[in-house]
Write an enzyme that holds these catalytic residues in place. Sequence first.
Site: not given
Ligand code: AMP
Length: 404
Positions: A206, A362, A385, A35
């Site tokens: 999620k 990220g 974000g 950054r």
């Molecule tokens: P996000 O911040 O929404 O992009 O989510 C990233 C996170 O999703 C990372 O820490 C991953 O470990 C988690 N992730 C990816 N695939 C899975 C999965 N199949 N089950 C649980 N967590 C996951």
Amino acid sequence: MANIRDLDAKGKNVLIRVDFNVPLDDQGNILDDTRMVKALPTIRYMLDQGATVVIMSHLGRPLKKLLPDGSIDIERFTLRHLVVHLMELLEVHVEFLPNSHSKETLDACKIARKGEVILLENTRFYPGETKGEEEIASQFAQLADIYISDAFGAAHRAHASTSSVAKYFAPENKAFGFLMEDEIKNGSILLDNPTRPVTAIVGGAKVSDKIQLIEKLMEFADNILIGGGMSYTFLKSQGYEIGNSLCEDDYVGLASTLLKKAESTNTKIYLPQDSIVANRFTADAETKIVSNEKIEKDWMGLDIGPQAKETYRSVLLASKSILWNGPVGVFEMEAFAKGTLFLAEAIAEATDNGAYSLIGGGDSVSAVNQADVSDRVSFISTGGGAMLEFLEGKTLPGIAAING
Ligand code: AMP
């Protein structure tokens, strides 16, 4: 609004809002200076123009992590930790001021000499910052003649230093910095007039975090490749048994609605056909490859499987514009990182063949670094974000503040 190249900054104080929110270790050592490095072109340009540069930034969330006695953990969140490295990067002396907008700060900025670089203390030491209060914004504004917005990573926040401050500068005295220009230009390539076919990989934990992105993508993407934890909520909505995999039960209905809606648009949504499942959420868990139609009761999907990898790769290789947001597995653990790293390589290959690729978020950025393909993709966004909200079609306060 002015273009940074048209500003007359000679002999003037230029206040640059950067995103120096870098990760630090417990001793205050910088773990990743990306950054800071990304902010250098704007700072250097202003110095070359003969300006005095006043830099402001936030670092972490000091007011959310107060010491037990209720005071700010200055030692942990001070921007003083960055001074020496900033001097090394710029090869000029940097004066650190321990307050971002006090009378002393104003006096120091007034008497600063041409070519001097001042770094202000963490803007988030003051509650008015995150509330976007006018009082603190007007004090920031008194420090300079020109305001430059270059903190894309904080542009989705309507804070005093990213947004309110700008209204105190006339249109001809405020502009985006080079980093901000680049982020806006690249995000707009995808939103405004992308070369088709457009493919987005949407992964991460999620569905609830990515609903708005998926809805926006359905307006213009040809393909959406779903992966990661969120795919199991989609699979469940199709009647699949997902065992212990991550699932947001409240969103199963919405996932089903989105899939139905996609059938009536020109967007094809792909769900992974298979998974690497594990019997525990640990790096050394027992694993196997299974079809997603039936994941056994005590198993959880932690990465996409070989069939999904191949399908997604071939869609990517046939694409001309690619967006990637979110890993398709728990890539922090080596055993479940393969799908994510494989797709990073596939995106790089598609880019080698002439596709445009934007990596935002990220985790996807660190996956691209881990796969060692960062120089084979078109653009890596500095704003997780912020880029997400930009691509969702939202107006970011930090951009609106300059655009007027
Ligand atoms: P996000 O911040 O929404 O992009 O989510 C990233 C996170 O999703 C990372 O820490 C991953 O470990 C988690 N992730 C990816 N695939 C899975 C999965 N199949 N089950 C649980 N967590 C996951």
